[in-house]
Structures are given as C-alpha cells and as structure tokens.
Design a protein around this motif. Sequence first.
Motif, PDB file in Angstrom:
ATOM      1  N   LYS A 126       6.523  -1.138   9.810  1.00 41.89           N
ATOM      2  CA  LYS A 126       7.710  -0.747  10.571  1.00 41.89           C
ATOM      3  C   LYS A 126       8.794  -0.179   9.656  1.00 41.89           C
ATOM      4  CE  LYS A 126       6.819  -4.381  13.993  1.00 41.89           C
ATOM      5  NZ  LYS A 126       7.302  -5.674  14.544  1.00 41.89           N
ATOM      6  N   ARG A 127       8.824  -0.650   8.427  1.00 43.08           N
ATOM      7  CA  ARG A 127       9.821  -0.173   7.471  1.00 43.08           C
ATOM      8  C   ARG A 127       9.340  -0.466   6.053  1.00 43.08           C
ATOM      9  NH1 ARG A 127      13.559   3.663   6.468  1.00 43.08           N
ATOM     10  NH2 ARG A 127      15.212   2.895   5.074  1.00 43.08           N
ATOM     11  N   PRO A 128       8.412   0.338   5.540  1.00 44.28           N
ATOM     12  CA  PRO A 128       7.939   0.104   4.174  1.00 44.28           C
ATOM     13  C   PRO A 128       9.104   0.181   3.190  1.00 44.28           C
ATOM     14  CG  PRO A 128       6.563   1.714   5.304  1.00 44.28           C
ATOM     15  CD  PRO A 128       7.760   1.502   6.163  1.00 44.28           C
ATOM     16  N   PRO A 129       9.235  -0.796   2.289  1.00 44.58           N
ATOM     17  CA  PRO A 129      10.382  -0.792   1.380  1.00 44.58           C
ATOM     18  C   PRO A 129      10.395   0.381   0.409  1.00 44.58           C
ATOM     19  CG  PRO A 129       8.833  -2.550   0.825  1.00 44.58           C
ATOM     20  CD  PRO A 129       8.400  -1.991   2.140  1.00 44.58           C
ATOM     21  N   ARG A 130       9.214   0.804  -0.040  1.00 45.38           N
ATOM     22  CA  ARG A 130       9.134   1.916  -0.988  1.00 45.38           C
ATOM     23  C   ARG A 130       7.964   2.831  -0.638  1.00 45.38           C
ATOM     24  NH1 ARG A 130      10.655  -0.915  -6.873  1.00 45.38           N
ATOM     25  NH2 ARG A 130      12.921  -0.898  -6.503  1.00 45.38           N
ATOM     26  N   GLN A 131       8.009   4.044  -1.195  1.00 42.15           N
ATOM     27  CA  GLN A 131       6.972   5.045  -0.966  1.00 42.15           C
ATOM     28  C   GLN A 131       6.577   5.684  -2.292  1.00 42.15           C
ATOM     29  OE1 GLN A 131       5.644   5.796   1.982  1.00 42.15           O
ATOM     30  NE2 GLN A 131       7.086   4.942   3.474  1.00 42.15           N
ATOM     31  N   LYS A 132       5.311   6.127  -2.365  1.00 42.18           N
ATOM     32  CA  LYS A 132       4.857   6.847  -3.553  1.00 42.18           C
ATOM     33  C   LYS A 132       5.393   8.273  -3.559  1.00 42.18           C
ATOM     34  CE  LYS A 132       1.121   9.212  -4.087  1.00 42.18           C
ATOM     35  NZ  LYS A 132      -0.281   9.651  -4.106  1.00 42.18           N
ATOM     36  N   VAL A 133       5.848   8.727  -4.723  1.00 47.07           N
ATOM     37  CA  VAL A 133       6.318  10.098  -4.891  1.00 47.07           C
ATOM     38  C   VAL A 133       5.946  10.596  -6.280  1.00 47.07           C
ATOM     39  CG1 VAL A 133       8.280   9.824  -3.308  1.00 47.07           C
ATOM     40  CG2 VAL A 133       8.593   9.369  -5.755  1.00 47.07           C
ATOM     41  N   PRO A 155       0.805  -1.231   0.000  1.00 43.74           N
ATOM     42  CA  PRO A 155       0.000   0.000   0.000  1.00 43.74           C
ATOM     43  C   PRO A 155       0.837   1.280   0.000  1.00 43.74           C
ATOM     44  CG  PRO A 155      -0.983  -1.602   1.468  1.00 43.74           C
ATOM     45  CD  PRO A 155       0.339  -2.171   1.038  1.00 43.74           C
ATOM     46  N   TRP A 156       2.053   1.246   0.558  1.00 47.69           N
ATOM     47  CA  TRP A 156       2.880   2.453   0.617  1.00 47.69           C
ATOM     48  C   TRP A 156       3.376   2.863  -0.774  1.00 47.69           C
ATOM     49  CZ3 TRP A 156       2.485  -1.043   4.506  1.00 47.69           C
ATOM     50  CH2 TRP A 156       2.161  -0.525   5.767  1.00 47.69           C
ATOM     51  N   ASP A 157       3.560   1.896  -1.663  1.00 48.99           N
ATOM     52  CA  ASP A 157       3.975   2.219  -3.028  1.00 48.99           C
ATOM     53  C   ASP A 157       2.971   3.133  -3.714  1.00 48.99           C
ATOM     54  OD1 ASP A 157       6.300   0.127  -4.204  1.00 48.99           O
ATOM     55  OD2 ASP A 157       5.231  -0.602  -2.454  1.00 48.99           O
ATOM     56  N   TYR A 158       1.708   3.012  -3.339  1.00 49.06           N
ATOM     57  CA  TYR A 158       0.653   3.783  -3.985  1.00 49.06           C
ATOM     58  C   TYR A 158       0.079   4.868  -3.080  1.00 49.06           C
ATOM     59  CZ  TYR A 158       0.451   0.748  -8.103  1.00 49.06           C
ATOM     60  OH  TYR A 158       0.742   0.081  -9.269  1.00 49.06           O
ATOM     61  N   GLY A 159       0.736   5.120  -1.945  1.00 48.23           N
ATOM     62  CA  GLY A 159       0.296   6.186  -1.065  1.00 48.23           C
ATOM     63  C   GLY A 159      -0.844   5.828  -0.140  1.00 48.23           C
TER      64      GLY A 159
END
Length: 448
Positions: free
Chosen positions: A329-336, A303-307
């Motif tokens: 605890k540590r999302p591998p990637r984030q949306k930007v 879910p963090w990849d897509y915000g």
Amino acid sequence: MSLQDNIDAAGDALALLRGNNFDVRGAFAYPAEHTNWREEQRAWTTTAVLFNQTFHMLDLYISGPDVVRLLSDTAINSFANFRAGIAKQYVAVNDEGQLIGDAIVVALSETEVNVVGREWALEWLQYVAQKGGYDVQIIAEPPTRGSGGKRFYRWELEGPAAAAILADAADGEVEHIKFFHTGKVSIAGHEVWALNHTMGGVPGQEYSGYEFFGPAEHEDDVIGAIVKAGASHGMLRGGARSYLSAGAESGWLGPCTVAAIYTQDSMREYREWLPTETWQNISVGVSTGSFHPERVEDYYVTPWDYGFGRIARFDHEFIGRAALEELAKRPPRQKVWLVWEAADTERILVESELGHGETPKPLPWPSDLGRDQILVGDRLVGVTGFHGYTVNLGGWVSLASVDTELAVDGTEVEILWGDWDGGKSNILVPEHTQTRIRARVSVASPVA
C-alpha cells in the motif's frame, strides 16, 4: 555448530557479518579480463560477449510431486502457470515482508526445476522443504573455483548478434524462444538448453541474450562451436570485471542482499539449522561505505528496494503475504539509478589519483558493491548498494533504494562518498576523506 552459534560467539549478527566481509572479486574461477573490460562492455551493445557462469553460483535441482507447491508457498510471485519451458524470478521474504533473497528458476520438466543464484534464497528453500515435509528431493551443487562438480555448464551469450551466432552455431533451424522461456537447440551434436534473457540489455531488442546450459561433459564441444560461430560476428569473451559491471545497466541488486534472518525469534530455528560454514556468515559490503548503522536490521530491505515489488502477486498463500500486502500500500523505498554529476566524477578522479594529502576514495573501476548514504541536505533518504561504470553509459551510476516520494526522474540527491572511517578498516582502498557526489534519480536504466 550453526549460524546461530557463530552469532552468539561473535556477540551479535552485525559483529559476525563485519568480521567476515567478503571481496566478491575472489568468487570467480575465470580471468578478470579476456581482452579488456571496456571492450567487453561495449560488445554487449554492439556485437556480443560470452560469459562463463558455471561456477560462481549455487545450483539446486529440486524434483518430486511437490516442487511447484514448495515454490509457490515461499515466493512472492505466482507459480500458477509454471510448467516445462518457462523460467521465473524467484523472490522470498520473511514473515515481516523483508527480503531473504532472489534466484532464477528453470523448469526442466513438470516435476523438476533448476534453481540458480546466490545462497540466501536457496538455503531458505532447502530449509522450508525439509521442515515443511514437502515431497521433493534436492541435490545442491555449491559454488566452486572451477574444479568441476557441476551437473551443467552454464554460459551467457549477450548482445545484438546473439541470435545470429546461435543460428550459425546450431546444427539446424532454431525455433523462436520467447523472453524468459527455454528451448532446446542442437549444437555440435548435443542437445542444449537455451534461456532467452538479458544481463546488460539492448534496448528495444527481444533477442539480446541467451543463457546456455547442458551436461558438463558436452561443454567443450558446445562452447567451442559458439566461439567459432561468434568469431565472424565480432564476439568477445567476457571476464569477471565486465561481468560484475553489467549490474550498472541491468539494475540487479541481488548480490548486495543482507538476508532478513538474523534477529527475529521466528527465524531462530532457521539460524540453528544453517551450518557454521554457510554463506549467511558473509554479507558483501557491510564494512565499507559511508552507511554504517549500529543495527543489522537497518540493512534489511523490502522487495521494492530491489525492484522486485512489481512481480508480487497476492493470488496465492505464501510466507510473508500479510505483511507484504500492507507494505504494497505504501512501500517505504524504491529501487532507482543515481546518475552521477560528471563534474563531481572528474573531480574525484583527479583528486584521488593525482592529489596529495587528504584525498577522496578512488573510483573502483569498473564496479563496486558499496553501501553509501544518500542525502538531501543532511537528511538520510536512502542507501546505495552498487556503483558502476560502463562505456555504454558513458559515466558512473549507483543502484540504490530511496524514499518512495523521491523515486521520480530528475530528483536531485547527494551520495556521501567514502568509507565511514576513511578506509582505516578497509584494506582494499587507501585512507581517504569523505566527499559528496551530486546525482539525479532515474527510475529506469539510463542506458535505455
């Protein structure tokens, strides 16, 4: 026959998806442009634009005493206070915390909801409801090409003049509607649902958009009244090209989803339940761009990849909770957002249109769903899902997920622009050579 049968026949899931790549531009039943896409984009920040959203999405109408329990058991966000008059984003993951899909849920009453979106999350909801023995009834209305078959019309009025247009179109006084809440308004003698939300967004303004819906037989009267009221405010009708480009500002990556369902043993029963003709046979953009992995799992995201990570709540039990708590605890990637370097944009524009011989891939005005590698040096640090231009941004951006440590304003990266095989397998673009585009990270919409 089922999705699993199709995967077996193709050899594996990736072969199936790449053999059924879909051009999303063909999904819309209305014109590409009503005036021109640039003026339609400008209208949602200066006046207003009116989009038809009736036909291109799947609608589920779910009713019964277990409606809220079904949503809560399958969503990463909380439905504890969900009730009539409220809308919510709905985000579903698998047992491993990987994204299946997202949708919008509107409570029509205490025991009935309308779920609207692409097929990934909605088909999952239908499966869980059936297999889990929930006391609900589901009516599904698939996307159409404008030939009817929908219970509700659905239109979006977007822009700073939206509230004034609504007031002029309404038969009486319009009560205040909070963001992501619904209210009922009388227009042309008909009761209309109005959902306060935004697609493009007007920074700092609460009333930047409304989604209108109601019985299909009232559509001509209601939309006619809105068009008439909008004329004095400079409202424009919006077409498919400007509609698709709104993601460049709003940051929604939902159409890019490759549902994380294709390889896990725990998902095999679901794949066998899905019919042969399901949209899960299709994933947009997996054949194009410079990102071309050898495993379908490399397209799975969290879910963090897509915000969506910000809406996760661990106040309830849901499918994938344990895995998602660990990921949180540590999302591998984030949306930007990746804001393109203007000089590189200009170079690609000139060379692709006026050059000879080996030239870059042309810019897909005004938007494209494309998966390209994001690099720091030669190290892969992320993947794009969408490229777009709007006159409000004044340049090109990509929506992407990048390694969490790089999700900081101003971080410099490069996009490897161009299809993995130089366009040989992509009939929508000419053959080309790959090039690099310099870009900087923005963690919020650059238009803001």
